[in-house]
Scaffold this active site. Sequence first.
Site, PDB file in Angstrom:
ATOM      1  N   LYS A   1       0.842  -1.195   0.000  1.00  0.00           N
ATOM      2  CA  LYS A   1       0.000   0.000   0.000  1.00  0.00           C
ATOM      3  C   LYS A   1       0.882   1.251   0.000  1.00  0.00           C
ATOM      4  O   LYS A   1       1.992   1.200   0.519  1.00  0.00           O
ATOM      5  CB  LYS A   1      -0.924   0.005   1.229  1.00  0.00           C
ATOM      6  CG  LYS A   1      -1.768  -1.238   1.404  1.00  0.00           C
ATOM      7  CD  LYS A   1      -2.849  -1.366   0.348  1.00  0.00           C
ATOM      8  CE  LYS A   1      -3.722  -2.593   0.621  1.00  0.00           C
ATOM      9  NZ  LYS A   1      -4.818  -2.723  -0.346  1.00  0.00           N
TER      10      LYS A   1
ATOM     11  N   HIS B   1      -6.528 -13.382  -7.847  1.00  0.00           N
ATOM     12  CA  HIS B   1      -7.334 -12.372  -7.165  1.00  0.00           C
ATOM     13  C   HIS B   1      -8.747 -12.422  -7.730  1.00  0.00           C
ATOM     14  O   HIS B   1      -8.942 -12.681  -8.914  1.00  0.00           O
ATOM     15  CB  HIS B   1      -6.734 -10.977  -7.357  1.00  0.00           C
ATOM     16  CG  HIS B   1      -7.251  -9.972  -6.369  1.00  0.00           C
ATOM     17  ND1 HIS B   1      -8.520  -9.442  -6.441  1.00  0.00           N
ATOM     18  CD2 HIS B   1      -6.669  -9.416  -5.279  1.00  0.00           C
ATOM     19  CE1 HIS B   1      -8.693  -8.601  -5.430  1.00  0.00           C
ATOM     20  NE2 HIS B   1      -7.587  -8.569  -4.707  1.00  0.00           N
TER      21      HIS B   1
END
Length: 479
Positions: free
Chosen positions: A168, A287
């Site tokens: 992140k 994902h």
Amino acid sequence: MAEKSYQAGVKEYRKTYWTPDYVPLDTDLLAVFKIVAQAGVPREEAAAAVAAESSTGTWTTVWTDLLTDLDYYKGRAYRIEPVPGDDNAFYAFIAYPIDLFEEGSVVNVLTSLVGNVFGFKAVRSLRLEDIRFPLAYVKTCGGPPNGIQLERDRLNKYGRPLLGCTIKPKLGLSAKNYGRAVYECLRGGLDFTKDDENINSQPFMRWQHRFEFVMEAVHKATSETGERKGHYLNVTAPTPEEMYKRAEFAKSLGAPIIMHDFLTAGFTANTGLANWCRENGMLLHIHRAMHAVLDRNPMHGIHFRVLTKCLRLSGGDHLHSGTVVGKLEGDREATIGWVDLMREPFVPENRARGIFFDQDWGAMPGVMPVASGGIHVWHMPALTAIFGDDACFQFGGGTLGHPWGNAAGAHANRVALEACVEARNQGRPVEREGREILTEAAQHSPELKIAMETWKEIKFEFDVVDKLDTGPMLRVVNA
């Protein structure tokens, strides 16, 4: 004028596709749909309409029906059950002969089962709740490129869940700073780091630069710690050709694992990439971006357990599964149900977990569930209890948000995990005694102590939207 040999016109679907006396064959593909019919449409007619439109039927009788064995090829609505707690909805069970589907093609199965039928006017809403893939069909699919056991053998890591972290912020970092974050997390004790789903090749960080800096970090952390490390390099791309180009480059850099967004990229691309990974000795992380568009509405769409089964057939070694305890949607029993479908060789019918059919996977390897989304050290006891060893826990903000930095966040997660695993192995009820277990471990880990203090008030206690249908399962007597 030629004599008619069939009755032209429109007739009720149930006269052909409603077969309540049918006993499904072991080779049939079975599906269960949750249906809300339009006002005035009988349940048997709505179920038969779904069976027709998802197999051989059309809106009117056609003479070319005489050129095939329609009775063999048609889908058969063979059972109706009530949905507990809902007077409007019902479950329709439909059997399809295996010859309706191309071998090894999840694409073809879904095109039939969730194609035009979902726009059918005869139904107000329609949801594909579950599929039973017959073993004969399972054997035509490639499945996971490696599987759980082979992954553990390659990593030389046993007896505990794996730990990961999504870097992140997910967008905006330069490749060099991105690689720095990867190195700090891996050095601190994580097994993997990960590209987020929407990191591809943007102007702020082209994919080649990211791959190079990330793999430099992976190799450095591996050398320093003596543990095998990896990073999920996202090779999802605008075209299959570009996807394979990125996969080849990752291989040339010594990457042990790559990543793919299987729903946005599509099952054709995913199956092709899984085959490439199998041939090239590469692990494949999957994902599920976009899944909630399809599966979150409890009345219309595709349940995630169906997507889970389709992914196992298409191919993937990891799949995001939800966490139960984090920021993302996930009913506990339903989550355990689809985690079993990912990992186990045989999963029996279990309505308490939303599983409508026995599912035999034969010798097909399992997929490792990945718990990711809003989790931190306080969740570790519950995650350990829910998922067991064969899972990967991914802490993004729960690593990078540590006040002392990325390495400290990774170290805190590793200490918390090992404390929970040790307590479990000693026979302690980890979930019930989680606070005590973590507090004991924090006495010897200032990093864990600070992490516990930082996130002690953080909870995601929202009601689940897609709950399991509960109540007595009373079977409707077929008319």
